[in-house]
Design a protein around this motif. Structure first.
Motif, PDB file in Angstrom:
ATOM      1  N   UNK A 110      -0.268  -3.654   1.640  1.00 35.54           N
ATOM      2  CA  UNK A 110      -1.123  -3.464   0.488  1.00 35.54           C
ATOM      3  C   UNK A 110      -1.435  -1.924   0.327  1.00 35.54           C
ATOM      4  N   UNK A 111      -0.870  -1.530  -0.470  1.00 39.22           N
ATOM      5  CA  UNK A 111      -0.834   0.140  -0.625  1.00 39.22           C
ATOM      6  C   UNK A 111      -1.562   0.675  -2.010  1.00 39.22           C
ATOM      7  N   UNK A 112      -2.450   1.536  -1.797  1.00 37.78           N
ATOM      8  CA  UNK A 112      -2.789   2.165  -3.262  1.00 37.78           C
ATOM      9  C   UNK A 112      -3.876   3.238  -2.426  1.00 37.78           C
ATOM     10  N   UNK A 113      -4.209   3.962  -3.477  1.00 32.40           N
ATOM     11  CA  UNK A 113      -5.219   5.098  -3.127  1.00 32.40           C
ATOM     12  C   UNK A 113      -6.473   4.401  -2.512  1.00 32.40           C
ATOM     13  N   UNK A 114      -7.265   5.119  -1.844  1.00 33.84           N
ATOM     14  CA  UNK A 114      -8.647   5.149  -1.413  1.00 33.84           C
ATOM     15  C   UNK A 114      -9.431   4.391  -2.620  1.00 33.84           C
ATOM     16  N   UNK A 115     -10.219   3.364  -2.436  1.00 36.34           N
ATOM     17  CA  UNK A 115     -11.057   2.731  -3.606  1.00 36.34           C
ATOM     18  C   UNK A 115     -10.278   1.989  -4.681  1.00 36.34           C
ATOM     19  N   UNK A 116      -9.086   1.903  -4.334  1.00 33.42           N
ATOM     20  CA  UNK A 116      -8.299   1.038  -5.464  1.00 33.42           C
ATOM     21  C   UNK A 116      -8.363  -0.590  -5.385  1.00 33.42           C
ATOM     22  N   UNK A 117      -8.911  -0.820  -4.424  1.00 32.72           N
ATOM     23  CA  UNK A 117      -9.031  -2.532  -4.301  1.00 32.72           C
ATOM     24  C   UNK A 117      -8.469  -3.118  -3.169  1.00 32.72           C
ATOM     25  N   UNK A 118      -7.787  -2.160  -2.098  1.00 37.03           N
ATOM     26  CA  UNK A 118      -6.805  -2.660  -1.294  1.00 37.03           C
ATOM     27  C   UNK A 118      -7.383  -4.000  -0.410  1.00 37.03           C
TER      28      UNK A 118
ATOM     29  N   UNK B  18      13.722  -4.984   7.507  1.00 33.73           N
ATOM     30  CA  UNK B  18      13.983  -5.738   6.145  1.00 33.73           C
ATOM     31  C   UNK B  18      13.006  -6.730   5.770  1.00 33.73           C
ATOM     32  N   UNK B  19      11.975  -7.192   6.791  1.00 29.33           N
ATOM     33  CA  UNK B  19      11.059  -8.058   6.463  1.00 29.33           C
ATOM     34  C   UNK B  19       9.813  -7.425   5.797  1.00 29.33           C
ATOM     35  N   UNK B  20       9.867  -6.093   5.704  1.00 24.96           N
ATOM     36  CA  UNK B  20       8.500  -5.380   5.284  1.00 24.96           C
ATOM     37  C   UNK B  20       8.561  -5.629   3.485  1.00 24.96           C
ATOM     38  N   UNK B  21       7.368  -5.767   3.109  1.00 20.86           N
ATOM     39  CA  UNK B  21       7.094  -5.997   1.621  1.00 20.86           C
ATOM     40  C   UNK B  21       5.700  -5.197   1.236  1.00 20.86           C
ATOM     41  N   UNK B  22       5.925  -4.874   0.030  1.00 18.45           N
ATOM     42  CA  UNK B  22       4.918  -3.800  -0.366  1.00 18.45           C
ATOM     43  C   UNK B  22       4.076  -4.283  -1.823  1.00 18.45           C
ATOM     44  N   UNK B  23       2.670  -4.531  -1.707  1.00 18.26           N
ATOM     45  CA  UNK B  23       1.951  -4.761  -2.828  1.00 18.26           C
ATOM     46  C   UNK B  23       1.193  -3.483  -3.297  1.00 18.26           C
ATOM     47  N   UNK B  24       1.638  -3.076  -4.388  1.00 13.02           N
ATOM     48  CA  UNK B  24       0.997  -1.463  -4.708  1.00 13.02           C
ATOM     49  C   UNK B  24       0.005  -1.901  -5.803  1.00 13.02           C
ATOM     50  N   UNK B  25      -1.257  -1.202  -5.380  1.00 14.15           N
ATOM     51  CA  UNK B  25      -2.401  -1.194  -6.029  1.00 14.15           C
ATOM     52  C   UNK B  25      -2.766   0.014  -7.099  1.00 14.15           C
ATOM     53  N   UNK B  26      -2.812  -0.233  -8.120  1.00 13.84           N
ATOM     54  CA  UNK B  26      -3.194   0.710  -9.370  1.00 13.84           C
ATOM     55  C   UNK B  26      -4.849   0.453  -9.736  1.00 13.84           C
TER      56      UNK B  26
END
Length: 488
Positions: free
Chosen positions: A280-288, A377-385
């Motif tokens: 679960x990736x995003x900048x600091x304070x983005x709601x991760x 291959x099993x890595x997945x990414x949820x990207x926060x804006x």
């Protein structure tokens, strides 16, 4: 030896070291003095030098749990967290009830961002020695990292009951909702100055960050902004060179990413029996952290918080190959892909056991995402804006312990956020089928969308159920728009 230890406790480290070294010249196998010398050198920050006397003391008396505990702390300062834990386990076998052993274990786990395990270790330490004020504060920090405001407030209040003028619990309470305590933190801040050894400038910046948070919560935006400018001016000077260097590195990385070819879209769901790592990736304070807590309501999810398993696996792979130690996957040579995969799988198993999904919210992994997806291959990414103005303000209000060199000037914050959003755009193009986007605003409006997208991304069923409360911080920058605009 008693005199040397007394001097150490008083902070007179040079005098204590002279006594130790004088005695050891005549009695080189005096275990107690070797132990004290190791502590003195560690207190002086000379961790490499402290190894020799502590290792020798442990060699001569392998059942001295105090020496093993001290040695473990030194290993941690030298970046050898796994060795620190193994050494501490030896100490715990000898003296399982000692509070300092559990406190040191908590410190190691906190440093490696194993917040759940660190909190458990701190709890064990406090059950044996509730008077350890610093451990209450570290426990509170663990809870804040895990998004648990109520137990964080409880730990801070436990310290204030014993010492009403300490700054650290006041800082904790400024970061939790007001309904969790009845302390007038603003009123108590000035009294806390008497207990601090910080310089006036450092103290002023620290208190200004805390005041700004409290005044913002009370709606006193004029005074909040004045304190923010004071706090950030000091930190911006400290991080100016690092900020310029980091900005140049980010630009270079984004340029290189433009030449990377997209990965093939995965066929079908991740293999059964393989744990999916959901970043679960995003900048600091983005709601991760909030998003992670929502994902954790899916069946078979184990929360990793800001786990460092990726860096550990990368570093182990370099070391196994006899190469210089590195912890960024972008430096990993292609021929080491298989050894890395083996190390990654082992580290993941140690943390996730048999969980179907293991989450990770470490924000620094954004630059590693594409390479990681190619190797795992099993890595997945949820990207926060998040709305850029709201996000910039919340970063500007945060007093970071380390790193985040961009965080203390609004133009630098905006440049960083532009880069991060460009990285998200690139990831969506380069990793089809492995990424999903979520905005903070839509998460607040409909938390179930986070769970639904995570379930689809990881190939599991969304069974519904209760969701955690999601605080609404949308529009937080609106009262500050005029000042933020003039500041850049």
């Amino acid at each position: 030896m008693d005199e040397a230890e007394a001097l150490r406790q008083q902070g007179k480290l040079i005098q204590a070291q002279r006594i130790c070294e004088t005695v050891l010249q005549r009695y080189p196998d005096y275990v107690g003095m070797l132990h004290t010398l190791g502590l003195v050198l560690a207190d002086r920050g000379h961790f490499k030098q402290s190894l020799a006397p502590l290792v020798q003391a442990a060699m001569l008396n392998p059942r001295d749990w105090r020496t093993l505990t001290a040695l473990s702390g030194v290993y941690l300062r030298l970046g050898a967290a796994e060795t620190a834990i193994r050494t501490l386990e030896q100490a715990r076998e000898i003296e399982p009830e000692d509070a300092s052993i559990h406190a040191t274990l908590g410190e190691i786990l906190y440093a490696t961002r194993e917040y759940e395990a660190a909190a458990a270790a701190y709890e064990r330490a406090l059950s044996r020695a509730p008077e350890l004020h610093d451990i209450h504060i570290k426990l509170a920090e663990c809870h804040l990292h895990m998004g648990r405001a109520a137990p964080a407030a409880k730990a801070a209040l436990a310290v204030l009951e014993r010492d009403p003028s300490k700054m650290s619990p006041l800082d904790i309470l400024s970061r939790v909702p007001d309904d969790l305590h009845d302390i007038d933190v603003l009123r108590r801040l000035d009294a806390a100055r008497n207990n601090s050894t910080d310089s006036d400038e450092v103290w002023g910046a620290r208190v200004a960050f805390t005041r700004a948070r409290l005044l913002d919560a009370k709606g006193d935006h004029d005074r909040a902004w004045t304190n923010l400018e004071t706090a950030n001016a000091h930190k911006a000077r400290l991080f100016a060179e690092e900020q310029a260097r980091d900005a140049a590195n980010r630009d270079t990385f984004l340029e290189r990413l433009a030449s990377v070819k997209p990965l093939p879209e995965p066929k079908g769901k991740p293999e059964a029996g393989h744990t999916v790592t959901l970043y679960v990736l995003g900048p600091s304070r983005s709601g991760k952290t909030t998003a992670e807590s929502i994902v954790a309501t899916l069946p078979g999810v184990s929360r990793g918080f800001e786990n460092r398993l990726l860096e550990v696996a990368v570093r182990q792979t370099f070391q196994d190959a006899g190469l210089l130690s590195r912890d960024w996957i972008g430096d990993l040579p292609i021929p080491l892909e298989k050894p890395f995969q083996d190390n990654y799988a082992r580290e993941l198993k140690a943390r996730a056991a048999d969980a179907a999904i293991f989450t990770n919210t470490h924000p620094g992994h954004m630059s590693a995402a594409v390479r990681l997806a190619a190797f795992v291959p099993e890595a997945r990414f949820m990207l926060m804006r998040r709305n850029v103005d709201d996000l910039a303000l919340r970063i500007y209000m945060k007093n970071y312990d380390s790193g985040n060199s961009y965080a203390y000037a609004l133009p630098a914050i905006r440049a960083y956020l532009d880069w991060y959003n460009a990285m998200i755009d690139a990831a969506m193009q380069l990793m089809p089928g492995r990424c999903a986007q979520v905005s903070y605003e839509e998460m607040v409006a409909d938390p179930s969308c986070v769970r639904a997208r995570a379930a689809a991304l990881c190939g599991i069923e969304d069974g519904g159920g209760d969701l955690p409360a999601v605080p609404d911080d949308r529009g937080c920058a609106d009262p500050y728009s005029q000042w933020m605009k003039s500041a850049g």
